[in-house]
Design an enzyme around this catalytic site. Structure first.
Site, PDB file in Angstrom:
ATOM      1  N   SER A 581       0.851  -1.192   0.000  1.00 11.65           N
ATOM      2  CA  SER A 581       0.000   0.000   0.000  1.00 11.65           C
ATOM      3  C   SER A 581       0.882   1.236   0.000  1.00 11.65           C
ATOM      4  O   SER A 581       2.010   1.219   0.520  1.00 11.65           O
ATOM      5  CB  SER A 581      -0.900   0.018   1.238  1.00 11.65           C
ATOM      6  OG  SER A 581      -1.547   1.265   1.384  1.00 11.65           O
ATOM      7  N   TYR A 594      -3.289   0.009  10.311  1.00  9.31           N
ATOM      8  CA  TYR A 594      -3.186  -0.439   8.917  1.00  9.31           C
ATOM      9  C   TYR A 594      -1.829  -0.083   8.318  1.00  9.31           C
ATOM     10  O   TYR A 594      -1.151  -0.925   7.722  1.00  9.31           O
ATOM     11  CB  TYR A 594      -4.315   0.204   8.105  1.00  9.31           C
ATOM     12  CG  TYR A 594      -4.251  -0.071   6.615  1.00  9.31           C
ATOM     13  CD1 TYR A 594      -4.670  -1.293   6.102  1.00  9.31           C
ATOM     14  CD2 TYR A 594      -3.770   0.900   5.741  1.00  9.31           C
ATOM     15  CE1 TYR A 594      -4.604  -1.544   4.743  1.00  9.31           C
ATOM     16  CE2 TYR A 594      -3.715   0.657   4.374  1.00  9.31           C
ATOM     17  CZ  TYR A 594      -4.120  -0.572   3.876  1.00  9.31           C
ATOM     18  OH  TYR A 594      -4.064  -0.818   2.528  1.00  9.31           O
TER      19      TYR A 594
END
Length: 704
Positions: A581, A594
């Site tokens: 990500s 996250y």
């Protein structure tokens, strides 16, 4: 004797499946299609892709003239599935004068047949077209029945045939198909006009009739009589000497294969560009591989020319005793066996080359069929369909070898006869008609989180490039849907679904084991399973923190660890791709759990690149950003929370992400999948430890 060995009990007589009501009113060509499909439906009568059928009638050509036509099976088609389009039409009156020739080269014959075509766009006619032309009956069937091949593949065969058929059948000593064989059959039938069939030694059967019904029923009759002759002669002697070793149960066999199949596949990959395996645990396969005489009888050779291209002249019979040996011993036996087989095959190729066959390079030298005592048979191919074809054809070989051995001994084509078929230009033509292979053809990919979003797009991209793809996901029904989609798009057995919770160590082990059992090993892992959470750190619970790390760090670690174990055992390198990500590189508010977990997986990839390099295992990361479409993450609270963080509405979030990129673009799952496929395939063979951002250009995420 076990029940499995008892499965080797000779060859049953076929039964007629003819339905006159279904045949009534059909045109000659449609009737030929139906007859062919009936024959092909029974693989004990017609091999996969083998045999040929024909019908003659008078038709009008493109200018309205009446011509006698021969409809004959097209090269490379299968009787079980052939349609009317698979039967080229030829002008019979142009073929019959060839009967008066003394000789005709294969290339000349093929050219002549093409010039005799009724239509320019039809398939290439069968190699054995002239056989059908020269037999004077209106309908002709040439099949490869197990019973007839067994009868004609034993030293006792000719005598048994005379006892069973008398003057009703003509015997032809083995000849390679083509002009010479067709003309020789015509001469024999002229000498014996009362004959109703031709027995082709170590090859098959030819029958005919004034109608499709007569030809079909003649096939059933002569095959049944051959089966009865074998049964009378071989009573009490089927089974190849009975069981030699213990036959493992399903769980024990699977546990053994999970640990040893990668060694077999890795050995086969030594000189093959992609290999897929299929495990055959059918009772007949287990019985044959476990029998006393299989190691001897199986090495005699292939029973029928039709088998050779897919099974090679003989299988590999590994030395293994399940009572005394385990997975390590079987893995070692696979490696040694493939090495020895490849050495034999290369010498077989060298010593049989001639002017005709020398134009073709050697095939991959490893075996296509491997016999594993106590376990069964493992077949291999460039893809799953070819591995299955090898399996199906070797089932025919099992039946023939068992029956022939019981009635006096099995004998096959000689080595030179086998080579002349295997590297015959007319057979090689069929192989040349296959579509080009994708860059991942014969490779096995495992995609976690494959039921949706980036994982699904990655599975599609890998499948389109030829990979066989295992879709693993907590959403089992979603994984099955993706697998079904890939099979529909790319072909039978090109995808499979496996349920998995990537945070569960045992579930991940089962996932990788299922992949090995399905395809024999693994080449590519795409770790894409994901979730996301968004909250200020003061509102982030320990449970949420640990859940992020469980899926995005532990889940990636477990999948990579199990993949590494297979790849190292295989010994042919591989590719691991982590879906990361932008957040792994860029600090941001309200996503500490996250982002930290994604950063951990990114560094894990770098560490694994260090460990994997000496084994040829490449590990790379693709960092997407803001991939909203088709994503399970973005259908959760994450979307609302990220919109709140950035001070925009949920409806405007996509525009916000697009406008912050330097390229001003939306990033879609398919865009990320392209980068994954690049890292998975050969175009990145010298790339490891790398990161590719697929984010439209987020300045803060530039790696350097």
């Amino acid at each position: 004797m076990s029940s499995a060995v008892g499965a080797l009990q000779g060859i049953p007589a076929p039964v007629s499946r003819w339905d006159e009501s279904a045949a009534a009113g059909l045109s000659v060509l449609d009737g030929l299609v139906r007859r062919s499909n009936l024959l092909g439906a029974d693989r004990a009568l017609a091999n996969v892709g083998g045999g040929n059928t024909s019908a003659k009638e008078t038709v009008r050509d493109h200018v309205g003239r009446e011509v006698r036509a021969l409809w004959v099976k097209g090269s490379g088609t299968d009787l079980a599935t052939i349609t009317a389009a698979g039967f080229p039409g030829l002008r019979l009156d142009e073929l019959l004068p060839l009967r008066e020739r003394d000789e005709m080269a294969d290339a000349e014959m093929v050219d002549y047949l093409l010039r005799s075509a009724l239509r320019p766009d039809q398939p290439r006619p069968s190699i054995e077209t002239l056989l059908h032309a020269f037999v004077p009956a209106a309908h002709v069937d040439h099949t490869h029945p197990d019973a007839v091949i067994a009868l004609t593949s034993t030293p006792e065969g000719r005598r048994l045939a005379e006892e069973a058929f008398g003057e009703e059948a003509v015997w032809l000593d083995y000849q390679r198909p083509g002009f010479d064989m067709s003309r020789r059959i015509a001469l024999l039938l002229e000498e014996q006009p009362g004959a109703r069939a031709v027995l082709l030694e170590k090859h098959g059967l030819v029958t005919w009739g004034a109608s499709g019904y007569e030809s079909y029923e003649a096939t059933i009759e002569f095959v049944a009589r051959a089966a009865h002759a074998l049964e009378r002669r071989g009573a009490g002697r089927f089974g190849l000497g009975g069981r030699k070793v213990a036959e493992l149960g399903e769980s024990d066999a699977c546990a053994l294969l999970v640990r040893s199949l990668p060694a077999l596949r890795g050995s086969l990959l030594a000189d093959a560009d992609g290999v897929v395996l299929e495990v055959d645990r059918n009772p007949r396969a287990v019985a044959f591989a476990s029998s006393v005489r299989a190691p001897e009888v199986s090495q005699v050779g292939a029973p029928c020319p039709d088998h050779l291209i897919n099974t090679k002249h003989k299988p590999l019979a590994v030395s293994f005793d399940p009572d005394a040996d385990g997975a390590d011993e079987l893995a070692a036996a696979f490696r040694a066996g493939v090495d020895g087989y490849a050495e034999w095959y290369r010498e077989y190729y060298r010593r049989n080359l001639d002017d005709e066959t020398g134009q073709f390079p050697i095939d991959p030298a490893g075996p296509r069929v491997t016999l594993v005592p106590g376990v069964g048979i493992v077949t291999s191919g460039a893809d799953a369909a070819k591995a299955r074809t090898a399996r199906d054809l070797y089932h025919r070989a099992i039946a023939v070898q068992d029956a022939a051995d019981a009635v006096g001994g099995f004998r096959s084509l000689s080595e030179s006869e086998a080579f002349a078929i295997e590297y015959w230009p007319l057979e090689r033509y069929k192989l040349a008609q296959a579509p080009p292979r994708g860059e991942l053809a014969g490779r096995v990919a495992l995609v976690t989180g494959g039921a949706s979003g980036i994982g699904r797009a990655a599975a599609r991209a890998l499948g389109e490039r030829g990979a066989h793809v295992v879709i693993a996901d907590l959403n089992e029904s979603g994984a099955n849907e993706v697998a079904d989609e890939l099979v529909a798009a790319n072909g039978w057995r090109r995808a499979a679904a496996v349920p998995v919770d990537v945070t569960d160590e045992e579930a991940v082990r089962r996932m990788v084991a299922a992949t090995v059992l399905e395809y024999g090993g693994l080449d590519i892992l795409v770790a894409s399973a994901g979730l996301a959470s968004s909250a200020p750190v003061t509102e982030t619970s320990l449970a949420v923190w640990e859940q992020n790390f469980a899926v995005l760090a532990r889940g990636y670690f477990l999948a990579a660890r199990e993949a590494f174990r297979v790849l190292i055992e295989q010994g042919r390198g591989g590719s691991v791709v982590f879906v990361g990500s932008k957040n792994a590189l860029v600090a941001g508010a309200n996503a500490a759990a996250y982002s930290s977990a994604k950063a951990a997986s990114l560094h894990l990839a770098r560490c694994l690149a260090e460990e994997g390099g000496p084994h040829g295992i490449r590990v790379n990361t693709v960092n997407p950003d803001a991939v909203i479409q088709d994503s399970g993450i973005w259908s959760s609270d994450w979307k609302a929370e990220r919109a709140s963080t950035y001070g925009v509405t949920e409806e405007d979030l996509q525009s916000f992400y697009r406008e912050r990129t330097k390229l001003g673009v939306d990033v879609r799952p398919e865009d990320v999948a392209e980068a994954i496929a690049f890292f998975a395939g050969p175009r990145s063979n010298k790339s490891t430890g790398n990161v590719v951002n697929v984010d439209g250009g987020v300045t803060a995420a530039y790696p350097r």
